[in-house]
Design an enzyme around this catalytic site. Structure first.
Site, mmCIF file in Angstrom:
data_model
loop_
_atom_site.group_PDB
_atom_site.id
_atom_site.type_symbol
_atom_site.label_atom_id
_atom_site.label_comp_id
_atom_site.label_asym_id
_atom_site.label_seq_id
_atom_site.Cartn_x
_atom_site.Cartn_y
_atom_site.Cartn_z
ATOM 1 C CG ASP A 236 45.223 27.869 16.938
ATOM 2 O OD1 ASP A 236 45.049 26.642 16.432
ATOM 3 O OD2 ASP A 236 45.144 28.962 16.314
ATOM 4 C CG ASP B 111 40.565 28.625 10.804
ATOM 5 O OD1 ASP B 111 40.398 29.165 11.843
ATOM 6 O OD2 ASP B 111 41.774 28.288 10.478
HETATM 7 C C1 GLA Z 1 44.449 29.240 13.372
HETATM 8 C C2 GLA Z 1 43.122 29.709 13.919
HETATM 9 C C3 GLA Z 1 42.753 30.749 13.524
HETATM 10 C C4 GLA Z 1 43.721 32.061 13.976
HETATM 11 C C5 GLA Z 1 44.809 31.580 13.541
HETATM 12 C C6 GLA Z 1 46.242 32.459 13.953
HETATM 13 O O1 GLA Z 1 44.486 29.004 12.080
HETATM 14 O O2 GLA Z 1 42.119 28.701 13.802
HETATM 15 O O3 GLA Z 1 41.689 31.285 14.331
HETATM 16 O O4 GLA Z 1 43.786 31.921 15.293
HETATM 17 O O5 GLA Z 1 45.355 30.030 13.653
HETATM 18 O O6 GLA Z 1 47.368 32.242 13.321
#
Ligand code: GLA
Length: 674
Positions: free
Chosen positions: A439, A501
């Site tokens: 990420d 997300d």
């Molecule tokens: C980001 C990702 C999510 C999750 C969060 C965790 O927003 O896109 O899928 O992994 O971080 O903090």
């Protein structure tokens, strides 16, 4: 006698004119011309010099310079302590190989050498352009702009189509009118961004031109009208002041620019999919069927309880799920998003015996284990930051700018990369982890006292490369708050994108449609989330949520233990259906269409063996459901669909009757040639 260079693929042709001692001139880029067709005369022979113009005509070349008679945008903006700012090739060498050419131009006055590699791939119909500049002078050269590639567009080009967006709202389609003013788009967020996708499409003369920059950092593109009515399209990295200063002998290589041309946007997408597939490096050399995921994020967030997670794994395995991805919340003292990034070892409170009991439990159930990490980040409240505050990027004298309470590590520093490598390698050595969700949950703002946006990207790529070299069986998912790092550059190191997300199925339909313009469905992370959707609050049936996720790399992101009996049975059904169809979904072509009255369809596979997904978002307004015209079929072929045989020509011209759908419903139809 004028010389030309011509490159062809099955569907595209490129023709450059090669005047002595000049950069090659663009004569043609577009749909395939018949064999043997070349310009009858040199460009200058065909057009008298206009009034109030330089006596020596300067048409668009593959590397237009400034201060030497070209008034359009220059492919290079550079200087040596204010001198040597103009560029004009005085020497040129062109070497041609099968399907590719290398153009070397040198300006004896500014002592700058530029090598442009052009490769038109016969299979994908994608032209890859890469440019390398070498400072051949004896003083440093400051570079503000170096185009990765310069493409011509015909005078009939009227609109440019691309995407804007935000976190939770990726790939929002936008269309701009082209005019005699320059259209320009810049991204300065330090990574690819949710906001400005580094690519676009332009239609002209019944052809669709597409281009995208294979780069995960700052970028810029512009389309500028030029004096002969054509447009020039430039792509490159957006460089901050002082970011690139080349010592004598040093060079700067741009990211690849990928460009193609086809009859319509779907065929442009198919070309890009083929090019991306060529750039992927799979463990074992070939893609294995994309395993069904369960991801813990929306079901658990930071609440990690080992027994509950084992229970989740049991339920997931029973549903046919194949890979368990433990998301954020597993590492040292990470209870919310205010702390701990950088401290990449298991939280002893949540996992008293480390992660091994959980990973063994998961693999014992026959599932793969994946782990979430965010290597480029550090929270000020972390062991790492307390030990090495100097590792966080910033500008001296200014307050650190946090986002999601975190700072960005300086990936230019070898010691940072080596710390991160050691942390991740220790986990990969000790535990049966075959997947990393990587990420990057913020934009990069203060990129060091000397701006290091570009080197930051190269540092991240280098770390990924080092980990892949040491652990070749591990796949990586690229995520940046969902789709903030979706680009053709990172695909050389990764195997999946977390598309957004926002898992709401209605939002996802348009996000995925945009994604598929540039990337193939097997890279499109697509999950069945909870209802109501966490990002939007909208409620959707299990069937609709699963039907929207079906064509991508399918996964589940909810606490499946809490599902009612009917939802559980439906989810199990969709998981097994996904497994039946995933080979066809993930190896063929994709078409996206609209039947009228708000009925959308997508087709996957090959024209003689298709899976058709038909979606309705809004309620029907016609009394009868619209017929589904399928222009992608072969008019001379007959097809078998749902027990009935049809002539291809009938389906193309009149359409397939479908049963009426309510809002947020979908149909899955198989189309087979007979
Ligand atoms: C980001 C990702 C999510 C999750 C969060 C965790 O927003 O896109 O899928 O992994 O971080 O903090």
């Amino acid at each position: 006698m004028t010389e030309y260079l011509r490159l062809d693929s099955a569907e595209c042709t490129l023709i450059l004119e090669l005047p002595q001692g000049e950069a090659p001139l663009w004569r043609y880029w577009g749909l395939r011309l018949p064999d043997g067709v070349l310009p009858p005369q040199s460009l200058r022979e065909t057009r008298p010099t206009p009034s109030f113009s330089p006596d020596f005509d300067q048409p668009l070349s593959v590397f237009p310079g400034c201060g030497a008679g070209w008034f359009g945008e220059s492919a290079l903006l550079a200087h040596r302590d204010v001198r040597d700012w103009s560029f004009q090739a005085t020497q040129c060498r062109v070497e041609q190989a099968d399907g590719s050419a290398t153009v070397t131009v040198f300006d004896e006055v500014s002592q700058i050498e530029v090598i442009i590699g052009l490769t038109l791939n016969a299979v994908s119909n994608v032209l890859a352009i890469e440019t390398k500049l070498t400072n051949q002078g004896n003083a440093p050269l400051n570079v503000k702009w170096l185009a990765a590639g310069v493409l011509p567009l015909p005078p009939e080009a009227a609109q440019v189509h691309s995407y804007c967006g935000r976190h939770n709202g990726e790939f929002v389609p936008v269309t701009y009118q082209l005019s005699r003013s320059t259209w320009r788009r810049e991204n300065r967020r330090g990574l690819t961004s949710h906001d400005r996708f580094p690519g676009a499409l332009v239609e002209a003369n019944g052809a669709t031109y597409g281009a995208q920059l294979a780069w995960s950092g700052n970028h810029a593109q512009s389309i500028e009208w030029i004096d002969d009515g054509r447009f020039q399209w430039q792509f490159g990295e957006w460089l901050a002041p002082g970011e690139v200063r080349l010592a004598p002998g040093e060079c700067l290589t741009t990211p690849e620019l990928l460009a193609t041309c086809a009859h319509d946007a779907d065929r442009v997408a198919q070309n890009f999919h083929a090019a991306i597939r060529q750039r992927l490096t799979w463990p074992g050399g070939a893609m294995k069927p994309r395993p069904v995921h369960i991801n813990t994020w929306e079901g658990f967030y930071f609440e990690h309880d080992e027994d509950a997670l084992k229970d989740l794994a049991d339920h997931a395995a029973a549903l046919g799920i194949e890979r368990f991805v433990l998301d954020d919340g597993w590492f040292h003292c990470r209870d919310d998003d205010s702390s701990s990034l950088g401290d990449w070892w298991p939280d002893a409170r949540k996992y008293p015996n480390g992660l091994k009991p959980l990973t063994d439990h998961v693999t014992g159930l026959g599932m793969e284990f994946g782990l979430w990490i965010e290597p480029e980040m550090v929270n000020p409240d972390s062991e790492l930051y307390r030990a090495h505050p100097e590792w966080a990027l910033g500008v001296s004298g200014r307050a650190a700018v946090t986002a999601r309470n975190q700072l960005v590590l300086d990936m230019r520093r070898a010691e940072v990369r080596s710390y991160l490598f050691d942390c991740v390698a220790a986990l990969l050595r000790e535990l049966p982890i075959s997947y990393l969700k990587w990420d990057h949950n913020r934009d990069l703002i203060a990129a060091g006292d000397r701006a290091g946006y570009r080197d930051q990207v190269l540092g991240s790529y280098a770390l990924m490369e080092q980990l892949r070299a040491e652990f070749p069986d591990v796949e990586i998912e690229a995520c940046a708050g969902g789709g903030g790092r979706i680009d053709a550059g990172i695909v050389r190191h990764t195997h999946r994108f977390w598309t957004s997300d926002n898992i709401d199925a209605v939002s996802r339909l348009s996000i995925q449609r945009g994604f598929l313009q540039y990337f193939p469905p097997e890279l499109m992370g697509a999950h069945v989330g909870a209802s109501p959707a966490h990002a939007t609050g909208r409620q959707q049936s299990m069937d609709f949520r699963a039907g929207v996720a079906l064509p991508g790399h399918f996964g589940v992101e909810l606490d499946v233990r809490t599902l009612g009996e009917s939802d559980r049975a439906q989810l199990q059904h969709w998981i097994s259906l996904y497994k039946t169809h995933r080979d066809r979904l993930h190896s063929g072509k994709v078409w996206r269409g609209e039947a009228g009255d708000g009925l959308y369809w997508q087709a996957y596979g090959e024209a003689d063996n298709l899976l058709l997904l038909v979606y309705r978002i809004e309620p029907q307004s016609w009394r009868h459901a619209p017929l589904l015209k399928l222009p992608i079929l072969d008019a001379k072929q007959r097809y078998h669909i749902d027990g009935t045989d049809y002539d291809g020509a009938w389906l193309i011209s009149t359409g397939l009757p479908t049963k009426p759908l309510k809002a947020e419903q979908f149909l899955l139809i198989e189309v087979k040639a007979i």
